[in-house]
Design a protein around this motif. Structure first.
Motif, PDB file in Angstrom:
ATOM      1  N   LEU A  92      -7.119  12.833  -4.804  1.00 18.65           N
ATOM      2  CA  LEU A  92      -5.951  12.014  -4.438  1.00 18.65           C
ATOM      3  C   LEU A  92      -6.186  11.283  -3.121  1.00 18.65           C
ATOM      4  O   LEU A  92      -5.739  10.142  -2.949  1.00 18.65           O
ATOM      5  CB  LEU A  92      -4.718  12.909  -4.318  1.00 18.65           C
ATOM      6  CG  LEU A  92      -3.832  12.971  -5.554  1.00 18.65           C
ATOM      7  CD1 LEU A  92      -2.639  13.854  -5.290  1.00 18.65           C
ATOM      8  CD2 LEU A  92      -3.382  11.581  -5.960  1.00 18.65           C
ATOM      9  N   VAL A 146      -9.714   4.074  -6.692  1.00 19.94           N
ATOM     10  CA  VAL A 146      -8.500   4.660  -7.274  1.00 19.94           C
ATOM     11  C   VAL A 146      -8.835   5.313  -8.613  1.00 19.94           C
ATOM     12  O   VAL A 146      -8.442   6.456  -8.889  1.00 19.94           O
ATOM     13  CB  VAL A 146      -7.419   3.580  -7.467  1.00 19.94           C
ATOM     14  CG1 VAL A 146      -6.273   4.123  -8.296  1.00 19.94           C
ATOM     15  CG2 VAL A 146      -6.910   3.096  -6.124  1.00 19.94           C
ATOM     16  N   VAL A 186      -6.277   2.593  -2.493  1.00 22.56           N
ATOM     17  CA  VAL A 186      -5.076   1.739  -2.406  1.00 22.56           C
ATOM     18  C   VAL A 186      -5.094   0.951  -1.095  1.00 22.56           C
ATOM     19  O   VAL A 186      -4.809  -0.260  -1.069  1.00 22.56           O
ATOM     20  CB  VAL A 186      -3.806   2.599  -2.525  1.00 22.56           C
ATOM     21  CG1 VAL A 186      -2.590   1.801  -2.115  1.00 22.56           C
ATOM     22  CG2 VAL A 186      -3.652   3.110  -3.933  1.00 22.56           C
ATOM     23  N   VAL A 187      -5.452   1.642   0.021  1.00 23.86           N
ATOM     24  CA  VAL A 187      -5.489   0.959   1.318  1.00 23.86           C
ATOM     25  C   VAL A 187      -6.535  -0.162   1.291  1.00 23.86           C
ATOM     26  O   VAL A 187      -6.278  -1.285   1.754  1.00 23.86           O
ATOM     27  CB  VAL A 187      -5.787   1.980   2.438  1.00 23.86           C
ATOM     28  CG1 VAL A 187      -5.990   1.269   3.755  1.00 23.86           C
ATOM     29  CG2 VAL A 187      -4.648   2.974   2.542  1.00 23.86           C
ATOM     30  N   LEU A 216       2.352   1.752  -3.445  1.00 22.59           N
ATOM     31  CA  LEU A 216       1.367   2.215  -4.424  1.00 22.59           C
ATOM     32  C   LEU A 216       0.995   3.670  -4.190  1.00 22.59           C
ATOM     33  O   LEU A 216       0.842   4.445  -5.144  1.00 22.59           O
ATOM     34  CB  LEU A 216       0.107   1.340  -4.334  1.00 22.59           C
ATOM     35  CG  LEU A 216       0.098   0.085  -5.189  1.00 22.59           C
ATOM     36  CD1 LEU A 216      -1.221  -0.634  -5.041  1.00 22.59           C
ATOM     37  CD2 LEU A 216       0.310   0.436  -6.651  1.00 22.59           C
ATOM     38  N   ILE A 217       0.856   4.069  -2.894  1.00 25.31           N
ATOM     39  CA  ILE A 217       0.503   5.462  -2.609  1.00 25.31           C
ATOM     40  C   ILE A 217       1.630   6.387  -3.067  1.00 25.31           C
ATOM     41  O   ILE A 217       1.383   7.452  -3.647  1.00 25.31           O
ATOM     42  CB  ILE A 217       0.196   5.629  -1.116  1.00 25.31           C
ATOM     43  CG1 ILE A 217      -1.157   4.998  -0.801  1.00 25.31           C
ATOM     44  CG2 ILE A 217       0.169   7.095  -0.712  1.00 25.31           C
ATOM     45  CD1 ILE A 217      -1.522   4.984   0.657  1.00 25.31           C
ATOM     46  N   LEU A 226       1.263   6.794  -6.638  1.00 21.94           N
ATOM     47  CA  LEU A 226       0.128   7.670  -6.971  1.00 21.94           C
ATOM     48  C   LEU A 226       0.518   9.134  -6.829  1.00 21.94           C
ATOM     49  O   LEU A 226       0.139   9.974  -7.656  1.00 21.94           O
ATOM     50  CB  LEU A 226      -1.044   7.382  -6.019  1.00 21.94           C
ATOM     51  CG  LEU A 226      -2.005   6.259  -6.375  1.00 21.94           C
ATOM     52  CD1 LEU A 226      -3.156   6.254  -5.398  1.00 21.94           C
ATOM     53  CD2 LEU A 226      -2.527   6.462  -7.771  1.00 21.94           C
ATOM     54  N   LEU A 227       1.284   9.449  -5.766  1.00 17.79           N
ATOM     55  CA  LEU A 227       1.626  10.848  -5.519  1.00 17.79           C
ATOM     56  C   LEU A 227       2.594  11.368  -6.569  1.00 17.79           C
ATOM     57  O   LEU A 227       2.668  12.573  -6.815  1.00 17.79           O
ATOM     58  CB  LEU A 227       2.227  10.990  -4.120  1.00 17.79           C
ATOM     59  CG  LEU A 227       1.237  10.707  -2.990  1.00 17.79           C
ATOM     60  CD1 LEU A 227       1.909  10.821  -1.640  1.00 17.79           C
ATOM     61  CD2 LEU A 227       0.051  11.657  -3.067  1.00 17.79           C
ATOM     62  N   ALA A 273       0.835  -1.204   0.000  1.00 21.88           N
ATOM     63  CA  ALA A 273       0.000   0.000   0.000  1.00 21.88           C
ATOM     64  C   ALA A 273       0.864   1.246   0.000  1.00 21.88           C
ATOM     65  O   ALA A 273       0.594   2.196  -0.747  1.00 21.88           O
ATOM     66  CB  ALA A 273      -0.930  -0.015   1.210  1.00 21.88           C
ATOM     67  N   ALA A 286      -8.128   8.300  -3.917  1.00 21.90           N
ATOM     68  CA  ALA A 286      -7.290   7.295  -4.570  1.00 21.90           C
ATOM     69  C   ALA A 286      -6.434   6.557  -3.537  1.00 21.90           C
ATOM     70  O   ALA A 286      -6.283   5.324  -3.599  1.00 21.90           O
ATOM     71  CB  ALA A 286      -6.418   7.966  -5.636  1.00 21.90           C
ATOM     72  N   CYS A 287      -5.891   7.305  -2.549  1.00 25.72           N
ATOM     73  CA  CYS A 287      -5.055   6.660  -1.530  1.00 25.72           C
ATOM     74  C   CYS A 287      -5.905   5.726  -0.660  1.00 25.72           C
ATOM     75  O   CYS A 287      -5.462   4.615  -0.304  1.00 25.72           O
ATOM     76  CB  CYS A 287      -4.369   7.713  -0.673  1.00 25.72           C
ATOM     77  SG  CYS A 287      -3.149   8.667  -1.591  1.00 25.72           S
ATOM     78  N   ARG A 333      -8.612  14.277  -9.974  1.00 26.63           N
ATOM     79  CA  ARG A 333      -7.550  14.883  -9.165  1.00 26.63           C
ATOM     80  C   ARG A 333      -7.244  16.299  -9.619  1.00 26.63           C
ATOM     81  O   ARG A 333      -6.685  17.089  -8.873  1.00 26.63           O
ATOM     82  CB  ARG A 333      -6.290  14.020  -9.225  1.00 26.63           C
ATOM     83  CG  ARG A 333      -5.682  13.957 -10.597  1.00 26.63           C
ATOM     84  CD  ARG A 333      -4.546  12.971 -10.634  1.00 26.63           C
ATOM     85  NE  ARG A 333      -4.316  12.572 -12.002  1.00 26.63           N
ATOM     86  CZ  ARG A 333      -3.118  12.376 -12.530  1.00 26.63           C
ATOM     87  NH1 ARG A 333      -2.052  12.527 -11.787  1.00 26.63           N
ATOM     88  NH2 ARG A 333      -2.992  12.022 -13.771  1.00 26.63           N
ATOM     89  N   LEU A 343       2.475  10.493  -9.735  1.00 24.91           N
ATOM     90  CA  LEU A 343       1.894  10.211 -11.051  1.00 24.91           C
ATOM     91  C   LEU A 343       2.035  11.426 -11.977  1.00 24.91           C
ATOM     92  O   LEU A 343       1.711  12.542 -11.576  1.00 24.91           O
ATOM     93  CB  LEU A 343       0.423   9.854 -10.871  1.00 24.91           C
ATOM     94  CG  LEU A 343      -0.181   8.918 -11.885  1.00 24.91           C
ATOM     95  CD1 LEU A 343       0.540   7.585 -11.870  1.00 24.91           C
ATOM     96  CD2 LEU A 343      -1.641   8.714 -11.575  1.00 24.91           C
ATOM     97  N   LEU A 377      -8.546   9.290  -9.150  1.00 21.26           N
ATOM     98  CA  LEU A 377      -7.587   9.849 -10.108  1.00 21.26           C
ATOM     99  C   LEU A 377      -8.302  10.615 -11.219  1.00 21.26           C
ATOM    100  O   LEU A 377      -7.738  11.541 -11.788  1.00 21.26           O
ATOM    101  CB  LEU A 377      -6.731   8.739 -10.714  1.00 21.26           C
ATOM    102  CG  LEU A 377      -5.676   8.149  -9.786  1.00 21.26           C
ATOM    103  CD1 LEU A 377      -4.837   7.133 -10.524  1.00 21.26           C
ATOM    104  CD2 LEU A 377      -4.786   9.256  -9.245  1.00 21.26           C
TER     105      LEU A 377
END
Lengths: 211, 104
Positions: free
Chosen positions: B5, B45, B12-13, A17-18, A21-22, A14, B8-9, B52, A24, B49
């Motif tokens: 965002l 996600v 992910v969790v 992946l985060i 994402l940040l 996780a 999206a996070c 965002r 991206l 996204l």
């Protein structure tokens, strides 16, 4: 020990992946602008519905195919077990279902109609229809679900078949599901209306044939 | 960090929690639920996204709408197969995990 290791790996996954994402980058293709540029030819005023049924109609065609396939498998697996009669329904539930079902039907038609210009559309309307069908079944008012007859089976398949027929008919024009702009609105409305009925029946069937 | 965002996070969790659940849980119903959690995380996600930059992008939204319906179909299929397995074996576990249950 295994539990701890898996939890640790999942947490690391996780975090990675985060972090990705940040970092991206900005999208290379400006899809909203591309959709906006073609909206006038789509026959629909709401971008999500236009993407679903016009620009990416192929996805939606395959999706209703997947749903139908899942229902057929559920029917095939469940058919071997004997159908059990539902318990005698509570009169309060029956009265509630009789009042609520027409209103849910009305809400479904509104959602279908609203899909042309605001959030809504065939899937949301189909979900409301399915809820109405499940409510009627639980109240003991829809006996057809005990043993699916010919009408029910035609209704289950109609959405996929009409969509497929439109797609096949448009092959004459050159490309799969490329609507001529003049006809796009009418064709999409036809597909959406039959999709709503079929989706409602399929979603209710997935629930009721399993129960 | 925009709200998109953050969504999206959170997705992910959820996805990571679902993955751990699929690996760790023995009961098939729980495993199907964990698999659904993975799907919901992936949808979150995509939706997060898609907005965002402030303006929502209709293409991922339509993809997620399609994905949700396919996920429902897959869940129903998995449940039907799990019930069939229960009718055949009398348990909601895959064979090797059932052997472990028997030792407990």
């Amino acid at each position: 020990m295994k539990r701890f290791a898996v939890a640790l790996l999942a947490a690391l996954f996780a975090v990675a992946l985060i972090a990705a994402l940040l970092e991206l980058p900005a999208p290379a293709v400006d899809l909203p602008a591309a959709v906006g540029a073609k909206m006038a030819e789509s026959g629909i005023a709401h971008p999500v519905t236009a993407v679903l049924l016009n620009f990416r109609g192929y996805d939606t065609l395959l999706e209703i195919g997947v749903l139908l396939l899942a229902l057929i498998v559920v029917l095939a697996v469940a058919a071997r077990e004997e159908a059990k009669q539902p318990a005698v329904a509570d009169p309060v539930l029956q009265t509630l279902a009789r009042i609520a079902a027409p209103l849910m039907l009305l809400a479904a038609v509104y959602l279908l109609w609203a899909g042309a210009f605001r959030p809504g559309g065939a899937f949301q309307a189909g979900a409301v229809l399915a809820a109405a069908a499940v409510l009627l079944h639980l109240a003991g008012l829809a006996a057809a679900w005990q043993k699916p007859g010919k009408c029910l089976r035609i209704g289950l398949a109609a959405g996929f078949l009409v969509f497929l027929a439109v797609a096949a008919g448009l092959l004459v024009e050159g490309a799969l599901l490329q609507y001529p702009p003049a006809w796009a609105g009418a064709l999409i409305l036809l597909i959406e209306a039959t999709l709503t009925v079929s989706l409602g029946l399929i979603l209710a069937g997935l629930f009721l044939f399993l129960s | 960090m925009t709200s998109g965002l953050i969504f999206a996070c959170a997705g992910v969790v959820l996805f990571a929690m679902g993955t751990a659940g699929v690996v760790l849980l023995d009961h098939l119903l729980r495993r199907i639920l964990a698999f659904n959690l993975m799907g919901s995380g992936a949808f979150l996600v995509l939706i997060g996204l898609a907005q965002r930059d402030g303006m929502p992008d209709p293409v991922p939204q339509a993809m997620v709408l399609t994905g949700i319906v396919v996920a429902v179909a897959a869940t129903a299929l998995a449940l039907a197969l799990a019930r069939r397995l229960f009718a055949l074996t009398g348990g909601y576990g895959l064979p090797q995990s059932e052997a472990k249950d028997g030792n407990d």
